[in-house]
Design an enzyme around this catalytic site. Sequence first.
Site, mmCIF file in Angstrom:
data_model
loop_
_atom_site.group_PDB
_atom_site.id
_atom_site.type_symbol
_atom_site.label_atom_id
_atom_site.label_comp_id
_atom_site.label_asym_id
_atom_site.label_seq_id
_atom_site.Cartn_x
_atom_site.Cartn_y
_atom_site.Cartn_z
ATOM 1 N N GLU C 279 0.823 -1.205 0.000
ATOM 2 C CA GLU C 279 0.000 0.000 0.000
ATOM 3 C C GLU C 279 0.864 1.264 0.000
ATOM 4 O O GLU C 279 0.545 2.245 -0.666
ATOM 5 C CB GLU C 279 -0.947 -0.015 1.218
ATOM 6 C CG GLU C 279 -1.979 1.094 1.169
ATOM 7 C CD GLU C 279 -3.155 0.872 2.134
ATOM 8 O OE1 GLU C 279 -3.364 -0.280 2.579
ATOM 9 O OE2 GLU C 279 -3.847 1.842 2.424
ATOM 10 N N GLU C 282 2.269 1.758 -3.406
ATOM 11 C CA GLU C 282 1.187 2.284 -4.252
ATOM 12 C C GLU C 282 1.003 3.777 -3.982
ATOM 13 O O GLU C 282 0.877 4.596 -4.894
ATOM 14 C CB GLU C 282 -0.096 1.514 -3.933
ATOM 15 C CG GLU C 282 -1.306 1.882 -4.783
ATOM 16 C CD GLU C 282 -2.571 1.149 -4.307
ATOM 17 O OE1 GLU C 282 -2.597 0.675 -3.158
ATOM 18 O OE2 GLU C 282 -3.521 1.076 -5.098
ATOM 19 N N CYS C 299 -8.505 -1.441 4.007
ATOM 20 C CA CYS C 299 -8.530 -2.661 4.835
ATOM 21 C C CYS C 299 -9.873 -2.883 5.488
ATOM 22 O O CYS C 299 -10.133 -3.956 6.004
ATOM 23 C CB CYS C 299 -7.486 -2.656 5.933
ATOM 24 S SG CYS C 299 -6.277 -1.414 5.796
ATOM 25 N N SER C 319 -7.130 2.270 -2.221
ATOM 26 C CA SER C 319 -5.954 1.451 -2.470
ATOM 27 C C SER C 319 -6.442 0.121 -3.045
ATOM 28 O O SER C 319 -7.458 -0.412 -2.603
ATOM 29 C CB SER C 319 -5.225 1.206 -1.150
ATOM 30 O OG SER C 319 -4.396 0.080 -1.287
ATOM 31 N N LYS C 358 -15.909 -8.554 8.064
ATOM 32 C CA LYS C 358 -14.942 -9.477 7.477
ATOM 33 C C LYS C 358 -15.627 -10.741 6.963
ATOM 34 O O LYS C 358 -15.150 -11.387 6.045
ATOM 35 C CB LYS C 358 -13.871 -9.839 8.514
ATOM 36 C CG LYS C 358 -12.925 -8.686 8.838
ATOM 37 C CD LYS C 358 -11.924 -8.455 7.720
ATOM 38 C CE LYS C 358 -11.204 -7.123 7.918
ATOM 39 N NZ LYS C 358 -10.387 -6.770 6.743
ATOM 40 N N GLU C 361 -16.696 -9.700 3.687
ATOM 41 C CA GLU C 361 -15.547 -9.545 2.797
ATOM 42 C C GLU C 361 -15.074 -10.895 2.257
ATOM 43 O O GLU C 361 -14.797 -11.042 1.057
ATOM 44 C CB GLU C 361 -14.395 -8.865 3.554
ATOM 45 C CG GLU C 361 -13.194 -8.560 2.667
ATOM 46 C CD GLU C 361 -12.023 -7.996 3.469
ATOM 47 O OE1 GLU C 361 -11.559 -6.897 3.125
ATOM 48 O OE2 GLU C 361 -11.560 -8.648 4.438
ATOM 49 N N GLU C 366 -14.728 -11.197 -5.568
ATOM 50 C CA GLU C 366 -13.364 -10.782 -5.924
ATOM 51 C C GLU C 366 -12.325 -11.581 -5.149
ATOM 52 O O GLU C 366 -11.162 -11.645 -5.547
ATOM 53 C CB GLU C 366 -13.140 -9.289 -5.597
ATOM 54 C CG GLU C 366 -13.971 -8.311 -6.410
ATOM 55 C CD GLU C 366 -15.311 -7.997 -5.768
ATOM 56 O OE1 GLU C 366 -15.766 -8.787 -4.901
ATOM 57 O OE2 GLU C 366 -15.928 -6.973 -6.135
ATOM 58 N N CYS C 503 -10.575 -0.976 14.637
ATOM 59 C CA CYS C 503 -10.986 -2.372 14.728
ATOM 60 C C CYS C 503 -11.067 -2.875 16.164
ATOM 61 O O CYS C 503 -11.816 -3.804 16.463
ATOM 62 C CB CYS C 503 -10.004 -3.254 13.964
ATOM 63 S SG CYS C 503 -9.715 -2.660 12.308
#
Lengths: 628, 163, 671
Positions: C279, C282, C299, C319, C358, C361, C366, C503
Site C-alpha cells: 500500500e 502504491e 482494509c 488502495s 470481514k 468480505e 473478488e 478495529c
Amino acid sequence: MLETMTLETLKSDHDRCAELVHKRIIVCAGTGCTANGSMAVHDEFVRQLEAHGQKALVVLDKPEPGYQVSGSGCQGFCQMGPLVSILPEGLMYCKVRQQDVAEIVRESVLGENCVERLAYKCPDSGCTCKHMDDIPFYHRQSRFVLRMCGFLDPEDLAEYIAQGGYFAARKAATESTPEQICATVLESGLRGRGGGGFPAGRKWEMARIQDSPKKYIVCNGDEGDPGAFMDRSVMEGNPHSVLEGMILAALGIGADEGYIYVRAEYPLAVARMKRAVRDATEAGILGESLFGTGRRMTMTVIEGAGAFVCGEETALLSSIEGNRGMPTPKPPFPAQKGLFDCPTIINNVETLATVPLIFRLGAEGFRAIGIPSSPGTKTFALTGHVANTGLIEVPMGTTLRHIIEDIAGGVTDDHGALCGTDFKAVQIGGPSGGCLVQEHLELPLDFDSLKKAGAMVGSGGLVVMNRSTCMVEIARFFMQFTQNESCGKCVPCREGTRQMLALLNDIVEGRATLETLSLLEEVAEMVQIGSLCALGKTAPNPVLSTLRYFREEYLAHVVDKRCPAGKCAALRTFSIDEEKCIGCGLCRRKCPVGAIEGSPKKPHRIDGEKCIRCGACLDSCKFAAISA
Amino acid sequence: MENLRNFEQVCAILKEHDHNPNRLIAILQAVQEVYRYLPEEAMTFIATSLGIPPAKVFGVASFYAHFTLEPKGRYVLKICDGTACHVKKSTEIEEALRKHLGLSSQNPTTPDMLFTLETVSCLGTCGLAPALVINDEVHGLLSPQSALALVQEIQDREAAVHA
Amino acid sequence: MKRQTLKIDNTPVSFGEERNLLEVIRKAHIELPTFCYHSEMSIYGACRLCMVEVEGMGMVPACSTLPAEGMVVRTTSEQIRKLRKMVIELLLASHVGDCPSCSKGPSCQLQKLGQRLGVDKVRFPQSRTPVRIDLSSPSLLRDPNKCVLCGDCVRMCNEIQTVGAIDFAYRGSKSTVMPCFGKDLGEVECVNCGQCARVCPTGALVPRPNIDEVWKALHDSSRTVVAQVAPAVRVALGEAFGLEPGTITTGRIVAALRRMGFDRVYDTSFTADLTILEEAEEFLARKKEGQNLPQFTSCCPAWVKFTEQYYPEYLGHLSTCSSPQQMMGALCKASLKKLQNIPAEKIVMVSIMPCTAKKYEARRPEHSRGDEPDVDLVLTTQELILMIKESGLVFNQLEQESFDMPFGFTTGGGVIFGNSGGVTEAVLRYAAEKITGRKDSNYIFKAARGQEGLREFSLTVEETQLSVAVASGLGNAREVIRRIQSGEKHYDLVEVMACPGGCMNGGGQPISSDADYKAKRTCGLYDNDKMLQLHKPQENPYIAEAYEKFLQKPGSHLAHELLHTTYSPKRRTSGFAPEPEQEEGQLEISICFGTSCFLRGAQQLYSGINAFLAEQGAKAQVSINATFCYERCDRGPVVKIGEEVLEHCTLDQARAAILQHLAGRKAEVQI
C-alpha cells in the site's frame, strides 16, 4: 400593499356593502351540516331568490342591494342541522332540507313570517323557539370564542375585519414591544386550552427571552381526542381569529414564521385555514411585510397524516420536520429548542383564537370572565346520552349540572328519550381524562378543580353516559384507543398499555381474578409515572378514575362474573321472563345454536350451557321478555 | 392504475416541495394521491431524490395511519369509532358492513378493488354520531341498515356502469 | 466551567460539564440501569430505567435532566424500584425467552438487569407473536423477537455511521426495527460494520455465528485448518475471562487454538505488514504521479462497501490492496503447497476477527479463485470466546505459545492496525524511510494517534508535504469526502475505519461494561507495538523472505494477482418486484434512478425524454420506466434503450438512439 389598502378601508368597504343588504341568510357550513346536505340548501336559496327576481349576494365585494346568502362555520348544534338563520330577525331553522327553502324564502326572507314547523321545539316544555336566542341550548351558554363562528362567513376576510378583526394584531405590530405583548397575556391569566392548562404567558415569556435569530410559532390543530371537535369548529368557522392569535404570539416572542398543523381528518378545516392564510397574505396582512411594517411574517398550513400522538407538542414538531411523530424528552423544552432546533411556542387552536379577544377586551376585561384561577371561557364538545349534543362554550367554573341539565337538556336513555334520573357519569377530557359522577354535579369545571377530582379538562370532550353504560367497557374502550395510538417509543406506554388492555379484556370477558385487578392498578400507576410524554402519562386516567368511582362494577365483573349494565357480552346470562313470554317462537328460530326450547304459545326457556351470549334472541323479542 | 415505474408525477411533486426532506410527509401525501397507496418503488425514488435512507421513508410511511402500503379500493369507507360513535354503537355498523362486503381486519379490501373498510378514531362529527365517511363525504346519524343502503347504492351504480 | 455541587443519595457530588444528570450519577459510582443511553449518541429517553427522584421535580429521567446546583437526587425509592422492575417485567413479557440458548449470553443487558433488579416473576402472558429470524446477512443475525426497541442500533446506524439501513417502522406495539420495506438485512445498504450489534443490549442483533462450520472443519481429519488472528482480537478477548480490557493475550489465544485442533496458527499482523509494503508503494507511486489522490485505505470492508454504494466516483482512490485478512488467505492458499506441501484444496482458512464485515468480505466474489474462497470461514472474537468456553479450556491458565512460522511473525506496525490511525502510522513508518532513504530510529508518529473520530494533520518529510486525514465512524468518513468534494481540503492519504476508534472497537468484539474500554484496548495495542522487537513493516524478515521465495517484489505481477483487488459500484437495495411487462412491440426505455444517476441528472433526462416522446407523438410506441441501479454508478446517468445501454447519457444521445430504434422497428414491421 397596506399603504394603499388599510384595515380601515377594507372595513368601510365591507360596511358599505353590508348596509345595502336587505336580509342575510346564513346556512351552517360546518362539517356536520355539510354532511347533512347544507350546501344544497345554500345553493337552493340562491336559486329561489333569483327565481323571485331578487339579487342573491354570495360574495360581498361591491356595494349593491340584495339578499346575502352566506355559509358559516359550525354553529355547534350539529344534531339539528342543517341550520339556517335569517338576519336581522335572528330566526333559526333546524333540519332544513332543500325542499323547505322555497317556503322559507317566501315567508321569512321576502315576507316577515316564521315557518314554525322548521323552528326548534323544546323537547321538555314543547314550546317553539323561533330565534336562536330562545333555544335553551344557546341562551344558556356564553359564546365568546365561538360567537363569530355562528354567523361570520369564514371565507370572507373583509367580514372578519369589519367585525374588528386584525386591529389588535396591527396595533401590537406597530405600537407594542414583545415584552408588553407577553405581559398582557400573562396578566390575562390565559391558560392553554389543549390539556394541562399551562399559563400561556409563561410559555411565551420563556420563548421571548431566548436569544435566537429564528423562532417559530406553531398552532396545534391536531385535535385527536375521540369525542372532541372544538378546534375543528374554530378553524372552520373563524380561521382568521386563529391567524390573528398566531401573529400576536409571534410578535410576543419575536418569531417570523408559523405553522398550523391540522389533523388530516379535518379536510374542511385544512381548506379554510389555507384559504385564510392566502387571503391574509394577498391583503398584505401576512407575508414579506406584516401590516406594511416591513417585517416578515409567514404562515404555512401543514396537514397531519393520522397519528393521535402528534397532539403532543414534541411529537408534533417531529412531524412538521418530516419525521415519525415520536415525542422527545423535555428538557429541552420547545420554547428553548423546538422546531428545527429554534425556540418555538406551540399553542392549541382555542388558546390562539382567544388571544385576539384578550387584546380587544384588555387583560382586565378577560379576567372578569370565568374564575380567577382559570379566567375566560372553555368550549366543550358535548356528546353521548343527552338530548342536545354539540359544541358549547361556557365560562370556566360553570358546574357540570348546568351543562348537563340546562344546556344539554338532560340525560336520555338508549333510544334518545329523556330520563331524568339515569345519569351515571361524564367522561371528560377523552382518553387522557377521567370520569365524573353524581357527586361532581356541582363541581365547577376548571383546570384545578378537575385535577383535584382526578380528571382533566383535556381537550374538552364531554361524553355523558347513562345507566346502561358499562364503565369497565368504557375504560377498555379508551385503553384500546391509547394502546393503538401509542407511538411505541417508551416502554411503559408501549408495553404497559398493551398489558393493561389485555387485563381489561380479561375482566370484561370473565377471565379475571382479584390479582388481575391489583396488577392492573400497579401497571396503571407505573405507566402514569414512567411514561415519556403526556399521552402515556395520562393513558391510565380512565382506568384509574373508573376504578376510583366504580370499583364495585369492576368487582362484579371479576368476582361475580356479571356485568351490571349488561353490556359485556361474555358475561351476559340471558333469561326469559315467563310472565311476558307469549311463546311466539321467534327467539327459538333466531338462536344460532338451538339453545332455546319451548312449545308454541308456552313460555320458552334458555339453556345456559348451550347459549353463546350472542344476543340474537334479545334483539328479536318483540315483547321485552328476554333480559340479559 | 398509474405505471409504478413512471415517476413523471412524482418528479413534479418533489419539485413542488423543493426536494426538501422536511416536507416528506406532504410529499408522501401527494404521491399517495397519485397511486392511491405508496408503492415501494416510489418510496425508494423519493428517498433517493431527498437524499435520505429508504428505511426512514418507510418508517414515516408506516407510522401514520393515513398512509397505506397496499392498494386500496376505489371507495374507502371509514367508520368512526370515536367515543360518541362508540357509545352510539358504531361497532354494529362496522360488523354489518364487514359481513355485507365479506371483509375482515386482516383483509380490508374487496377483491374487486371497489371497497376498503377502515375504522378511524374520531372524525370530529360527534354531533352526527354514529358517522361514516365514504371518500371524504361524511354521512351521519346512521344505523346498520342505512349504512348498508349507502353501500348498496354504490354497488348498484357500479354494476349499472359495467353493464 | 466552575464546579458545582448537588446531592445524590445524601452524598454531595461535584459536577462540571457532564451533559446530564445520568453522567453525574454514574461518575458518583452508582450504576443507574439504562438500555437506551449511550454517551456518543443522541438522548432518546425511551427505556425509563434511569428515572430518579429530584426534590421539587418528582420523578425525572436522569438522561434528559440537566444537573443543577443544589439539586437533591434520590436514585432509589419504593416507586423507583417498582418502576424499574415493572419496565423489565413488561419487556420480558414481549421478549422471546430462550435465554440459555441465546448467543448474546451473559452480556445481555435485559438478563443482567432482570437479575440485578430482582425480577423473579413475569406476571403477564407472553404477548409477542413470533416473527422470522433474518439470516440473510453474512455478517449479522437479526432476531426481532428479542428486540426491546431501545433504538440504539437505529441511532448508531443513522447518527454515527450515516447509513440508516435500519429504522423504526410501524408504531405502538407493532413498532419494529427493520430495514426498508421489511426487506432482509442482506438486501439493503447495510455495510456490515456490526456497530448495531455492539450497542444492542439483547440478542436482537448479534454477529452471524459460524461456529458450527468451524467445528466441523476442525473435526474433519482430511483438512488442514489454518487460523489467522487479527491484531485487535488479542487486546479484547481476555475481557471475557475477567481480564482488563487491553490485556494482551496473544500467546494464550494461540495455545487455545492449537488445543481446539487448528493445524496452523498465523498472525494477521504479518499480512498487515505485507499490506503496508504494497500500500505504501502504491501511495508513493500515486504521490509521484499526482494521480488518484488522496489514496483511501481499503482494509475496512465496511468502508469499502460504503464507498461502492455512496461514492462510486471515488472508487479509483481506494488502495487496490486487499485487506490483511484476504492477503493471508490468498498467500496461504497460493504458497503453502510450495512451502509446506499442503495443497490449497485441503486448506480451510479460518480467520478470527474483531469484525462482522470481514464475514462479508470473505464472501466477496473478488476474493475467490474459481469456486475456492481465499478465506473460508470468519469467526468474530465473540465466537472464539464461545468456542474456548465450549472446549472447557481454562483460558487464564493456558501456557503461552507462539504463532507458526513463516506467517506468524509481525512487527509493531502490523499490530497497531487495530487502532484508528494505526494504518496511517504504519504507512508513514515505511514511506518516511523510503522518501529520505535513511533509517530513522524514531518510529512513532504521534500525530496519527488520538481519540477524536476525525483527525487531520500534515507533515513534511524532506521536500515532500504529506497531508493526512484519519477518520473512524462512517459519518466522519462522509465528512472527509464532503471536505474533499467542496475543495475545502486537500489530502494525500485518507485512512478510514468504520468502527469508532478502529478495529479494536469492532462489531465482533466482546461487549465491555468498562467505561474506558476503548482507551484501554487502544493502549494495549500501542504497548504491544512497544514490546515487540521490530516496529517497521519493512524490517519484517519473513516478509522479505516471502518476497524472495515467492512474491518477487512489491507490486510484482504475482503480488498483484494475489494481494490486490478491484471494486465496483453497488446498488443499495435489491429485491424489487420485477419490472413491468411492456406491451407487445413497444420500445422499452429504462432510466436508472439510483442515487448516482439521480445526482447526475437522471430526473432531467427522464423529463426530457418524456417531453421528446410527446413531441414526436411516440408515447404509445414506447414504455418508459424508472429502474434501480445498473451498478454502473460511476458512469451515470445510465439509460437503456431497447437492448442498448447508454452510459454518461445526454438528452441528445437519448433522442438520437430513440429515433434510431423507432426507425429500426418501423423497418422491421414493414419487412
